[in-house]
Scaffold this motif. Sequence first.
Motif, PDB file in Angstrom:
ATOM      1  N   GLU A   6       0.970  -1.060   0.030  1.00 56.37           N
ATOM      2  CA  GLU A   6       0.035   0.226  -0.046  1.00 56.37           C
ATOM      3  C   GLU A   6       0.842   1.174   0.011  1.00 56.37           C
ATOM      4  O   GLU A   6       2.085   1.125   0.461  1.00 56.37           O
ATOM      5  CB  GLU A   6      -0.923  -0.030   1.059  1.00 56.37           C
ATOM      6  CG  GLU A   6      -1.866  -0.909   1.222  1.00 56.37           C
ATOM      7  CD  GLU A   6      -2.843  -1.159   2.456  1.00 56.37           C
ATOM      8  OE1 GLU A   6      -2.871  -0.230   3.354  1.00 56.37           O
ATOM      9  OE2 GLU A   6      -3.394  -1.864   2.688  1.00 56.37           O
ATOM     10  N   PRO A   7       0.429   2.303  -0.603  1.00 56.21           N
ATOM     11  CA  PRO A   7       0.953   3.734  -0.369  1.00 56.21           C
ATOM     12  C   PRO A   7       1.423   3.968   0.960  1.00 56.21           C
ATOM     13  O   PRO A   7       0.636   3.715   2.036  1.00 56.21           O
ATOM     14  CB  PRO A   7       0.169   4.629  -1.057  1.00 56.21           C
ATOM     15  CG  PRO A   7      -0.707   3.902  -1.885  1.00 56.21           C
ATOM     16  CD  PRO A   7      -0.812   2.360  -1.049  1.00 56.21           C
ATOM     17  N   VAL A  87      -6.948   2.859  -8.532  1.00 51.51           N
ATOM     18  CA  VAL A  87      -6.528   4.120  -7.954  1.00 51.51           C
ATOM     19  C   VAL A  87      -7.497   4.816  -7.305  1.00 51.51           C
ATOM     20  O   VAL A  87      -8.660   5.016  -7.942  1.00 51.51           O
ATOM     21  CB  VAL A  87      -5.691   4.766  -9.217  1.00 51.51           C
ATOM     22  CG1 VAL A  87      -5.353   5.941  -8.743  1.00 51.51           C
ATOM     23  CG2 VAL A  87      -4.867   4.112  -9.952  1.00 51.51           C
ATOM     24  N   ASP A  88      -7.348   5.245  -6.279  1.00 50.45           N
ATOM     25  CA  ASP A  88      -8.523   5.888  -5.289  1.00 50.45           C
ATOM     26  C   ASP A  88      -8.167   7.331  -5.864  1.00 50.45           C
ATOM     27  O   ASP A  88      -7.551   8.232  -5.171  1.00 50.45           O
ATOM     28  CB  ASP A  88      -7.954   5.860  -3.907  1.00 50.45           C
ATOM     29  CG  ASP A  88      -9.188   6.424  -3.205  1.00 50.45           C
ATOM     30  OD1 ASP A  88     -10.217   6.483  -3.493  1.00 50.45           O
ATOM     31  OD2 ASP A  88      -8.779   6.375  -1.893  1.00 50.45           O
ATOM     32  N   ILE A  89      -9.143   7.676  -6.448  1.00 45.12           N
ATOM     33  CA  ILE A  89      -9.319   9.342  -7.144  1.00 45.12           C
ATOM     34  C   ILE A  89     -10.722   9.587  -6.670  1.00 45.12           C
ATOM     35  O   ILE A  89     -11.860   8.908  -6.750  1.00 45.12           O
ATOM     36  CB  ILE A  89      -9.025   9.076  -8.571  1.00 45.12           C
ATOM     37  CG1 ILE A  89      -7.619   8.667  -8.926  1.00 45.12           C
ATOM     38  CG2 ILE A  89      -9.365  10.464  -9.244  1.00 45.12           C
ATOM     39  CD1 ILE A  89      -7.426   8.745 -10.743  1.00 45.12           C
ATOM     40  N   ASN A  90     -10.806  10.854  -6.555  1.00 46.24           N
ATOM     41  CA  ASN A  90     -12.150  11.226  -6.348  1.00 46.24           C
ATOM     42  C   ASN A  90     -12.895  10.971  -7.328  1.00 46.24           C
ATOM     43  O   ASN A  90     -12.847  11.389  -8.436  1.00 46.24           O
ATOM     44  CB  ASN A  90     -12.033  13.114  -6.191  1.00 46.24           C
ATOM     45  CG  ASN A  90     -13.409  13.670  -5.725  1.00 46.24           C
ATOM     46  OD1 ASN A  90     -14.288  13.215  -6.416  1.00 46.24           O
ATOM     47  ND2 ASN A  90     -13.287  14.418  -4.730  1.00 46.24           N
ATOM     48  N   TYR A 109      -2.672   4.695 -12.847  1.00 42.05           N
ATOM     49  CA  TYR A 109      -1.846   5.814 -12.339  1.00 42.05           C
ATOM     50  C   TYR A 109      -1.728   6.826 -13.740  1.00 42.05           C
ATOM     51  O   TYR A 109      -1.729   8.164 -13.504  1.00 42.05           O
ATOM     52  CB  TYR A 109      -0.562   5.470 -11.574  1.00 42.05           C
ATOM     53  CG  TYR A 109      -0.771   5.241 -10.149  1.00 42.05           C
ATOM     54  CD1 TYR A 109      -1.312   6.235  -9.329  1.00 42.05           C
ATOM     55  CD2 TYR A 109      -0.780   4.034  -9.809  1.00 42.05           C
ATOM     56  CE1 TYR A 109      -1.392   5.983  -7.881  1.00 42.05           C
ATOM     57  CE2 TYR A 109      -0.843   3.636  -8.370  1.00 42.05           C
ATOM     58  CZ  TYR A 109      -1.075   4.473  -7.523  1.00 42.05           C
ATOM     59  OH  TYR A 109      -1.308   4.238  -6.182  1.00 42.05           O
ATOM     60  N   LEU A 110      -1.314   6.141 -14.648  1.00 38.51           N
ATOM     61  CA  LEU A 110      -1.288   6.621 -16.035  1.00 38.51           C
ATOM     62  C   LEU A 110      -2.134   6.388 -16.890  1.00 38.51           C
ATOM     63  O   LEU A 110      -2.697   5.348 -16.942  1.00 38.51           O
ATOM     64  CB  LEU A 110       0.052   6.418 -16.607  1.00 38.51           C
ATOM     65  CG  LEU A 110       1.355   6.712 -15.679  1.00 38.51           C
ATOM     66  CD1 LEU A 110       2.633   6.200 -16.381  1.00 38.51           C
ATOM     67  CD2 LEU A 110       1.589   8.257 -15.668  1.00 38.51           C
TER      68      LEU A 110
END
Length: 185
Positions: A6-7, A87-90, A109-110
Motif C-alpha cells: 500500500e502507499p 487507483v483511489d481518485i475522487n 496511475y497513467l
Amino acid sequence: MNYILEPWPWYVAGPLIAGIMFLLLFTGKNFGMSSNLRTMCTIGGAGKKADFFDFNWKSQRWNLMVVVGAVLGGFIAANLLSTDIAVDINPDTVSTLEVLGFDSAGEAYLPNELFATNALTDPKALVILLTGGVLIGFGARYAGGCTSGHAISGLSNLQLPSLIAVVGFFIGGLVMIHLLFPLIF
C-alpha cells in the motif's frame, strides 16, 4: 507484508525523504533527476560540442545510481508489489476525466489513452507526448533543475530561486489543468 503493498503515509515517507536530504546536505551533494540527463549527455561525448556538457561526469556517478534505483524500484513496485486495486481518485475527478475521454480514469496511475503501447499509433497522443517532453526538458533546463531538484533539494537548502521555481511549477500546473487540459482534450 501488507504495509509494502500500500502507499506509505506522509508521516513515514516524509521523514525518510528528510533523512536522505540530510545525508545529501551533510555530504555536500545536491539531489535532482534532470541533472542526470546532463551527465548522460556528457558520457556520450556532448562535451566536445557544447561547454555546458564539459565537466567531470564521474563526480556525478552517485546521482546516476538514483536513476537506476528509481527505474528498478518502479519496476519492482509495478510488477511484484502491486495489487489489482483501482487507483483511489475522487469520483468527481473520475467523472470529469471520463467526459474528456479518459475511460481508464480510476483504474491506472497513467491514463491508458496516452501511455499504453497502442496509444503510440494515435497521432494526437504522440504529438501530446512529444510536445510535453520537449516543454518539460526546456523548462527543467531553463529553471536550472526539475521539480524534484527544486522542491526537495533546493527548498531544503533554503534557496530563493528554488522557491520561485516551485511557485512557478504550481501556477503552471493550475493553468494547465484548469485552462489548457480541457482545450486539449
